[in-house]
Design an enzyme around this catalytic site. Sequence first.
Site, short mmCIF file in Angstrom:
data_model
loop_
_atom_site.label_atom_id
_atom_site.label_comp_id
_atom_site.label_asym_id
_atom_site.label_seq_id
_atom_site.Cartn_x
_atom_site.Cartn_y
_atom_site.Cartn_z
N ASP A 1 10.31 -43.03 1.17
CA ASP A 1 11.74 -42.75 1.30
C ASP A 1 12.31 -42.66 -0.12
OD1 ASP A 1 14.23 -42.20 2.28
OD2 ASP A 1 14.29 -43.84 3.70
C1 BGC Z 1 17.07 -41.81 3.87
C2 BGC Z 1 16.14 -40.84 4.55
C3 BGC Z 1 16.46 -39.44 4.08
C4 BGC Z 1 16.31 -39.39 2.57
C5 BGC Z 1 16.52 -38.02 1.97
C6 BGC Z 1 17.10 -41.63 2.37
O1 BGC Z 1 18.09 -42.38 1.77
O2 BGC Z 1 16.68 -43.12 4.22
O3 BGC Z 1 16.25 -40.97 5.94
O4 BGC Z 1 15.64 -38.51 4.71
O5 BGC Z 1 17.25 -40.28 2.01
O6 BGC Z 1 17.84 -37.63 1.99
#
Ligand code: BGC
Length: 751
Positions: free
Chosen positions: A280
């Site tokens: 993530d």
């Molecule tokens: C979130 C993800 C997301 C990623 C990209 C993160 O902060 O937890 O779910 O896909 O950002 O935007």
Amino acid sequence: MRALLCALALLQGVGANAGANPNDAAIEAHVEGLLARMTVEEKVGQLAQVNADEGRMSDKLRAAVKAGMVGSVLNAVDVATVNELQRVAVQESRLGIPLLMGRDVIHGFKTVLPIPLGQAAAWNPELVEQGARMAALEAAASGVNWTFAPMIDVSRDPRWGRIAESFGEDPYLVSVLGVASIRGFQGDDLSRPDAIAACAKHFVGYGASEGGRDYGFVGIPEVDLRNVYMPPFKAAVDAGVATFMAAFSDVNGVPASGNRFLMQTVLRDEWKFPGFVVSDWESIIDMIVHGFAANEKEAAFEALSAGVDMEMASTTYRDHLAELLAAGRINQDTLDAAVRNVLRVKFRLGLFERTSTDPAAYPEVASEQNLALAKKLTTQSLVLLQNRNEVLPLARTSLRSLAVIGPMADDDYEQLGTWIYDGDTALSRTPLRAIREMVGPRVTVRYVRAMETTRSRTTTAFADAVAAASSSDAAVLFLGEESILSGEAHSRANIDLPGNQMDLVRAVKRAGKPVIVVILAGRPLTIEPILADADAVVYAWHPGSMAGPAIADILFGVESPSGKLPVTFPRVVGQLPIYYAQRNTGKPPLPDTLVHIDDIKVRTSQTGLKNKSWYLDAGYEPLYPFGYGLSYTSFVYSDIKATPSRARVGVPVTVRAVVKNVGKVAADEVVQLYVQDLVGSITRPVRELKGFQRVHLKPGESREVSFQLSADDLAFYGRNMTRATEPGAFHAWIGGSSRADLRADFELTAD
Ligand code: BGC
């Protein structure tokens, strides 16, 4: 081409395993051929995902792509930028490897569908699949080839802001809808230009963040990880999902991004996942903050060794993998395995054959057809929670005037919900506008916003709201919480209606007219305090672009409500976590012996209470159970049967019942099957959802609905952590909510 794509899109119905690709062997050969030509730097480059600042390509990004140092870019959606990035990757980098272009396409793209929690309330996998298909086509027209969706975290805590992005509390419902969404994004064949790669996220347990506080610690016994939180992810692998995302969470003391048990033992060794895992956002360097890695080099070591193939946003792989390799801390095989996983997805997506995007080759974005689909999904997602004296539906013929009140009635942005980067507010049809369109000039609509936001404390405009209600036949209040109050990092400790909304309902009630409350929110709110004053309550979640027309259809009875809650509604926040599939405890509550705190006499050492599992001040019942939702008609269930009622483990059991529409209007009903395994090698939930079907019944019409339960449907991880169907006695219920009381019993025998 456009016509062809439309036809292809229509043909892509429920597919077989989207992962089964006849070209698998050819793809592996391509991957090996490429891998053999790559330098260590180029390999590491494929594992880097870089953010396009404000969607643009900086000189730095261009240079990195040209040098083969980037495997994926996220957040570039301007098609000219995307095409230029791909051109540099394909024509100017040494090996010409195209880029994965990632974006959070969570509930629609330009056309915004209900938030996933709202979609779940429709209990309609076909529509969820069509919605994802529509979003995939709109996003693909911009050059996006990878979405970070679906989020399939089982979510049982409405304080957690990300419950909005989830399909709710139940492993089965989340699995079914997760698979539908993956099929929608990926279609039957990932290599087609209208397919985009999906991402099962966040592996695993993020929904159980302690206290509902985002990014909180996750403590889940392995047996519950396997029986509750992992099944949607296993279903995603079986459906051929291309990618996984690691959770931010510290899971039982080991952050998911460095968790070998999750990423290697379960995902690769047990489930044989062939795609790749992305971290993530900066979750690899977060492991330093967690106190799990001493520095960036160690964080990179832990993440790659665990099986996280691609690093999102942070750069520990870029900065340290070569050094770790040279020092012999990681070996060539580990690095190659990660690169293979990424390249395999690029080949499966057909990116090497199709390196630029022509928007004209795709169906029209935000077409009337797409908006119609959004409306249908929204209509089915609306849950009627209360309808005293049948104040709904409003009578279109006799109504002369209507007061429309509240901060959510006419706000084209706030009806869209969280994660709508690409959503277009110009497409939003608000409830106020739709009501006006529906009733026409014959009915006087008096609109009073009454509060600037849902959080406002001022009550100065309440008098106007009361006056509007007094002079109208009925009042409809649009309340709830704005989009920004749910979503990532937007958890709430108090989930009441914010601001002075409860007072507004009370004030309007004094006008003496029927009061209808429509709530737009990203989570279940504790709405018990308004139930005495609200004659009817419709829960609309954040409904998306077509909020207005869908809500108007329900308010005026063009459609009967058919949404059912995908998550339990608590009475007070202190009951959390509260979910229907709980364990029984050794002292389960009994309604007749419950004593309320207000009735306990002073100076008593004994309340006379039996020792039971409840709260003195909140009992043990939720406000509304999972699966609940009213209709404008009534359904009666009868004739339940389980056959055979005694069978060997492995012989399927069919449970059937008859459902009849005994009311006056045609309507859909979501028929639900729940099962209890009475005795297990570990304790089993009091009920578990095992099937559901949405049926449409005319007045007086009845239908037999049947569900087949295989041994696999009844299997679970037991005491020794192996998955098995244990012989013994079972209860099965069929009905319209998790409170269904029509029951049949059956028994599974060992021989
Ligand atoms: C979130 C993800 C997301 C990623 C990209 C993160 O902060 O937890 O779910 O896909 O950002 O935007």
